[in-house]
Design an enzyme around this catalytic site. Sequence first.
Site, PDB file in Angstrom:
ATOM      1  N   LYS A 177       0.835  -1.205   0.000  1.00  0.00           N
ATOM      2  CA  LYS A 177       0.000   0.000   0.000  1.00  0.00           C
ATOM      3  C   LYS A 177       0.872   1.259   0.000  1.00  0.00           C
ATOM      4  CE  LYS A 177      -3.929   1.452   2.810  1.00  0.00           C
ATOM      5  NZ  LYS A 177      -4.584   1.080   4.054  1.00  0.00           N
ATOM      6  N   ILE A 183      -1.546 -22.969  15.047  1.00  0.00           N
ATOM      7  CA  ILE A 183      -2.275 -24.204  15.392  1.00  0.00           C
ATOM      8  C   ILE A 183      -3.067 -24.706  14.172  1.00  0.00           C
ATOM      9  CG2 ILE A 183      -4.080 -25.208  16.853  1.00  0.00           C
ATOM     10  CD1 ILE A 183      -3.356 -23.175  19.020  1.00  0.00           C
ATOM     11  N   LYS A 193     -12.736 -15.715  14.174  1.00  0.00           N
ATOM     12  CA  LYS A 193     -12.096 -17.041  14.156  1.00  0.00           C
ATOM     13  C   LYS A 193     -13.105 -18.130  14.541  1.00  0.00           C
ATOM     14  CE  LYS A 193      -7.583 -14.985  15.151  1.00  0.00           C
ATOM     15  NZ  LYS A 193      -6.746 -14.438  16.221  1.00  0.00           N
TER      16      LYS A 193
HETATM   17  N1  HSE Z   1      -4.464  -9.920  16.538  1.00  0.00           N
HETATM   18  C1  HSE Z   1      -4.487 -11.332  16.446  1.00  0.00           C
HETATM   19  C2  HSE Z   1      -4.253 -11.930  17.815  1.00  0.00           C
HETATM   20  C3  HSE Z   1      -3.418 -11.781  15.486  1.00  0.00           C
HETATM   21  O1  HSE Z   1      -3.828 -11.199  18.709  1.00  0.00           O
HETATM   22  O2  HSE Z   1      -4.525 -13.107  18.008  1.00  0.00           O
HETATM   23  C4  HSE Z   1      -3.482 -13.221  15.117  1.00  0.00           C
HETATM   24  O3  HSE Z   1      -4.667 -13.533  14.455  1.00  0.00           O
END
Ligand code: HSE
Length: 393
Positions: free
Chosen positions: A38, A127, A196
């Site tokens: 960027k 993981i 996640k």
């Molecule tokens: N900001 C995320 C964390 C980075 O602290 O887990 C990894 O996905």
Amino acid sequence: MSKKLTLGLFGFGVVGQGLYDIIKTKELNLSIKKFVIKHAEKKRSLPSELFTTNAGAILNDPEINTVVELIDDAEAAFQVVSTALKSGKNVVSANKKMIAYHLKELVNIQQEYGTSLLYEGSVCGSIPIIRNLEEYYDNELLHSVTGIFNGSSNYILSKIFNEDMSYDKALRQAQDLGFAETDPTLDVGGFDPKFKLTIVASHAYGLYLNPDEILNIGITHLANPDIHYAREKNLKIKLVPTAREINDRQVILYVLPKLIKPSNILYGVENENNGVLVKAAFADEQFFYGKGAGGHPTGSAVLSDITALRYDYRYEYKKHLGAANLSYSDDWEITVYLRYEDESLIEKLGFIELLERHYALDFKYVIGRINLSKIWQHRDLINREGNFIAEFS
Ligand code: HSE
């Protein structure tokens, strides 16, 4: 025979740099042709001819057969990833927000264009949980998937509990170490672990979920009384996402801070480490542990996906085909600790049962059983300065 990969990378931040460090130590059948970045003016550690700000230099180059997307902006990332997949390129991404919001579309694009998108690095850094849910737990009945999915908030909580560090200092350290998101509210507010969780639940249960419909309350309003309370009871506070099948038709999902006993395996997960606890009908409990943030751990997951593409690996999303009868629910009772300021909040929340009440001028809390749907309904009221909620295990 492995396929030769010619890579184009979008982004050269913490993970991009980490990935590059790992790649250059290996003899792999792959080469990096271009980086799209960027900020052209930033000083880079590699020759300047490798860098461009023009996305077309990768997307329109027929020699580049694999795109690695490691940028911050989820919507820009979706444009890059969907365009690449539609033009016959396989893609590796670590962008949890982009994948959580666009998974269904991305699966459809892969199926229509015969390309593959892999994203192990998007969930819990090093993981390997996605590939395990996809392959190993293909036929297992999964009761729940829970754990610690955010390195930054876990780092902050560890520093507070183990070293008496202030919240602000611990957050600054998590930022300096490259663990935190550009907007750290995503970490401490429980959004990043929710993205996640959305991806994990999709691979565990075959559900397509909208992250906006999933409850997330983070550690932003954690204060000294909560820390004292936990310490006094020999508990720690962790930020815990939970996906649980409550019957053969419904799955609940939420992200809440949780008071953890020493006997819980998550108690010992400290700093930027993550842990994923899988409970399955036949395999019983299994635990995955490792670094959840940082350039090298996340870079290693991205590299594993890249090298899997040399053998045309793809997620098959088999569970999604059979998941028609499974749906998302928030009708479920949990026990919580709630520190609060305004008495009316307790009335609004309609606790099913109050197990403990504590009134003091500067510290009022209740412990009680409550329906998750009530927390969802009043999430904005709960998630205010002066209040702090944590699940009680
Ligand atoms: N900001 C995320 C964390 C980075 O602290 O887990 C990894 O996905």
